[in-house]
Design an enzyme around this catalytic site. Structure first.
Site, PDB file in Angstrom:
ATOM      1  CE  LYS B 158      -5.211 -10.038   7.319  1.00 14.30           C
ATOM      2  NZ  LYS B 158      -5.569 -11.231   6.504  1.00 14.30           N
ATOM      3  N   GLY B 164     -10.625  -4.752   3.015  1.00 11.15           N
ATOM      4  CA  GLY B 164     -10.022  -3.918   1.986  1.00 11.15           C
ATOM      5  C   GLY B 164      -8.555  -3.619   2.223  1.00 11.15           C
ATOM      6  CD  GLU B 275      -9.865 -11.884   0.666  1.00  7.74           C
ATOM      7  OE1 GLU B 275     -10.340 -11.051  -0.099  1.00  7.74           O
ATOM      8  OE2 GLU B 275      -9.060 -11.591   1.572  1.00  7.74           O
ATOM      9  CD  GLU B 288      -9.728 -11.142   5.169  1.00  2.55           C
ATOM     10  OE1 GLU B 288      -8.715 -10.851   5.829  1.00  2.55           O
ATOM     11  OE2 GLU B 288     -10.578 -10.303   4.806  1.00  2.55           O
ATOM     12  NE  ARG B 292     -16.746  -7.031   2.072  1.00  2.00           N
ATOM     13  CZ  ARG B 292     -15.650  -7.114   1.330  1.00  2.00           C
ATOM     14  NH1 ARG B 292     -15.742  -7.139   0.018  1.00  2.00           N
ATOM     15  NH2 ARG B 292     -14.456  -7.199   1.867  1.00  2.00           N
ATOM     16  NE  ARG B 338     -10.277  -3.765  -6.799  1.00  2.00           N
ATOM     17  CZ  ARG B 338     -10.603  -4.012  -5.538  1.00  2.00           C
ATOM     18  NH1 ARG B 338     -10.605  -3.020  -4.656  1.00  2.00           N
ATOM     19  NH2 ARG B 338     -10.907  -5.225  -5.153  1.00  2.00           N
TER      20      ARG B 338
END
Lengths: 198, 455
Positions: B158, B164, B275, B288, B292, B338
């Site tokens: 990562k 995202g 998360e 994490e 925001r 989405r």
């Protein structure tokens, strides 16, 4: 005769979907440098081949340019140096009926400040610094897009400006594409804003 | 409270923030790139200012342009939306240095939570179980191999600066690790300007569950429940819902309470999302925090009735939270889809072009957050999110029923979308049963998935 861009592929076959990707690639790779090359040359047309692709770009040859009987240029006022280009011809104004208006635009967001002493009627050369935009205390220069004479301040000194905002108008000495001289290739950040490929 | 705010984002989130400003009586200035001149947010704004060309590095990601735009338009605060500058502590610091407020955590809080590995350590110390991972950033290949050996394969590579789901790769062997690490580094450098990588233990069949928290600067914090974002494709969330169908109410509550307790203790401030990965046994591991507003925030708004963007602005302005955990009631079930401009049949290739017709669905419990309108041209320069369809029902079954009707009603013509794919997902047995795991789509293959569900 008009400006023209032509991209062709010899003996195109298949379903066409590959062509579109390929076309986009060819356009991305070849067009910007070719347009730039044509802009700084005296050529009227450039054609290149890459593999099966053929790209041809042609520039309009304006009547005014062809008939460019140079008028007497007005006396330069102030101190703005006329740079670049063969002396004389490229600095002559075309006939009034075909005046070519050019615009110096902002490449930053901030407060507008023209170069001190710069005034309407001054002669400037392409790429000359006309002033700056104050971005949080840092000066971002903007330059003249062409050889010409300053005709109008579109934005008042001290006004807030956005990206792309019109700042200073000038009447170009020659047609937009008839830029001559080596310095023309040295395009500043905003130099090609109004003529570059979209 | 602020009198004027600069919205430094685009698309649906610019519109969403603008709506919050309207409700609060705050004047809204929209910063836009040349490619977004015709956007809905620009049309509705009290003032709009062009900050640069289409290329985001020179517009939405240009800290100097954005901040200067806020200064010259007389704004007191900047709302960064999500993505772009939303978690950039240097930008937040710069904003404060010019006497403006960054709507989000203060710069020192952003800095404290900037490193994912560091945050795992910090919140681990405050009682959150964390996923086993590398200690610190990967220095080189040898370090990576040694750490992967210690954690145990498979591992997930990562990017530290990421978000995202971009730039992540799962590897099963040392050989795969060595091959992938170079690619990950260059991807991370290109996407985030930072090539620091770390490793995380990969859980085969996991669910992605996240907790929404709101913390004011006086140390008052609440959670607004969790969201389950397990329907993913290559680490990209596609469908989000709440409550999580995989966890029983007691586990959900324990997770949320533990999360808010840890972040308050660690000095967090403003809106945040923690998360977690949840394994087959229901054990959860913190991975994490997102400092925001998130794309999927409407799911929580549907259950709680709380306007999260308004809360974010209020807290940034220094107002106290003003309510307690017991005041928050979560009702019913919500699902968000989405709606992306992407061609499902061609590996979800992103699309662009002119929206010839756009008709949003309606009815009770249906919300559409989108910046589309008929004739709008979707520019090719940014992410492919066209909008979010959010449905609410008294329970999950009712929400799915409404989702079917709403997806069938939604019309987007002229560009390719994933609407039919969503329809296939909600008709699929794993979704109906609520047993979706994050790797299901990748394992089964999206095309096979579409075909199997008859579309």
């Amino acid at each position: 005769m008009r400006d023209m861009i032509q991209v062709e592929r010899a003996g195109a076959t298949g379903d066409g979907s590959g062509d579109i990707t390929e076309l986009a690639r060819v356009a991305d790779e070849l067009l910007p440098p070719l347009v730039a090359r044509l802009g700084v040359s005296d050529l009227g047309e450039i054609e290149v081949r890459q593999g099966t692709w053929r790209v041809r770009i042609r520039r309009a040859v304006s009547d005014t340019q062809a008939a460019a009987a140079p008028l007497a240029a007005p006396a330069a006022i102030g101190s703005a140096p006329a740079t670049g280009g063969p002396a004389g011809a490229s600095h002559a104004l075309p006939p009034a009926a075909a005046t070519d208006h050019q615009m110096a635009t902002s490449t930053a967001v901030g407060y507008f400040a023209p170069k001190s002493g710069l005034a309407v009627g001054h002669r400037v050369g392409r790429g000359d610094v006309l002033g700056w935009v104050d971005v949080l205390g840092v000066r971002k220069e903007f330059v003249s897009p062409a050889d010409g004479v300053i005709s109008r301040f579109v934005t008042e000194p001290g006004d807030p400006v956005e990206y792309g905002q019109e700042l200073v108008a000038l009447i170009a000495a020659t047609g937009p594409t008839a830029v001559s001289g080596d310095d023309a290739a040295d395009t500043g950040p905003g130099a090609g804003a109004s003529t570059g490929p979209a | 409270m602020f009198g004027r705010i600069l919205i430094a984002n685009r698309g649906e989130i610019a519109l969403r923030v603008l709506r919050a400003c309207r409700r609060m009586g705050i004047s809204a200035v929209v910063a836009y790139s040349e490619a977004d001149r015709d956007s809905r947010a620009v049309q509705l704004a009290d003032e709009a200012i062009c900050v640069g060309p289409a290329e985001s590095r020179r517009s939405y990601l240009s800290a100097a342009s954005i901040l200067s735009a806020a200064v010259v338009t007389g704004c007191e605060a900047i709302h960064p939306g999500y993505g772009f500058l939303s978690e950039d502590d240097a930008f937040a610091e710069m904003t404060r240095a010019h006497g403006l407020t960054f709507i989000g955590p203060p710069p020192e809080v952003l800095e404290r939570f900037a490193s994912k590995a560091g945050t795992r350590e910090l919140l681990g110390a405050h009682g959150l179980p964390t996923i086993p991972g590398s200690i610190g950033m990967l220095r080189d290949d040898d370090h990576a191999l040694a750490e992967a050996q210690r954690i145990g394969y498979p591992v997930l590579i990562k990017p530290s600066a990421g978000g995202g789901g971009r730039g992540m790769r799962m590897v099963r062997t040392p050989r795969e690790l060595q091959q992938a690490i170079t690619i990950c580094r260059s991807e991370a450098r290109a996407a985030f300007g930072d090539d620091s990588l770390y490793l995380e233990k990969w859980l085969e069949d996991n669910r992605h569950v996240e907790v929404q928290v709101i913390v004011d600067r006086y140390g008052n914090g609440v959670h607004v429940g969790e969201r389950d974002c397990s329907v993913q494709r290559r680490h990209q969330k596609i469908v989000e819902e709440a409550p999580s169908p995989a966890l029983d109410p007691a586990t959900r509550l324990a997770l949320a309470e533990q999360a808010v307790r840890a972040v308050v203790a660690a000095g967090y401030e403003n809106l945040g999302t923690l998360e977690f990965l949840v394994d087959e046994t229901g054990a959860f591991y913190f991975i994490e925090i997102n400092c925001r507003i998130q794309v999927e925030h409407p799911v929580t708004e549907m259950l709680s009735g709380i306007d999260l963007v308004v809360e974010q602005i209020r807290i940034a302005a220094g107002e106290p939270l003003g309510y307690a955990q017991s005041d928050i009631q979560l009702r019913g079930h919500a699902i968000e889809f989405r709606i992306n401009a992407e061609d499902v049949r061609h590996d979800f290739r992103p699309g662009a072009g002119i929206v010839e017709r756009y008709l949003a669905p309606g009815g009770p419990g249906v919300r559409m957050d989108s910046h589309l309108y008929g004739g709008y041209e979707v520019p090719p320069f940014y992410d492919s999110l066209l909008g979010k369809l959010v449905v609410w029902g008294e329970d999950r079954t009712a929400a799915i029923e409404r989702a079917r009707v709403a997806l069938d009603e939604l019309v987007v013509e002229g560009i390719v979308t994933n609407i039919a794919f969503h329809r296939a997902v909600i008709d699929s047995q794993p979704f109906v049963d609520g047993v979706f795991t994050t790797n299901l789509l990748d394992r089964v293959g999206s095309a096979a998935f579409l075909a199997a569900t008859g579309r």
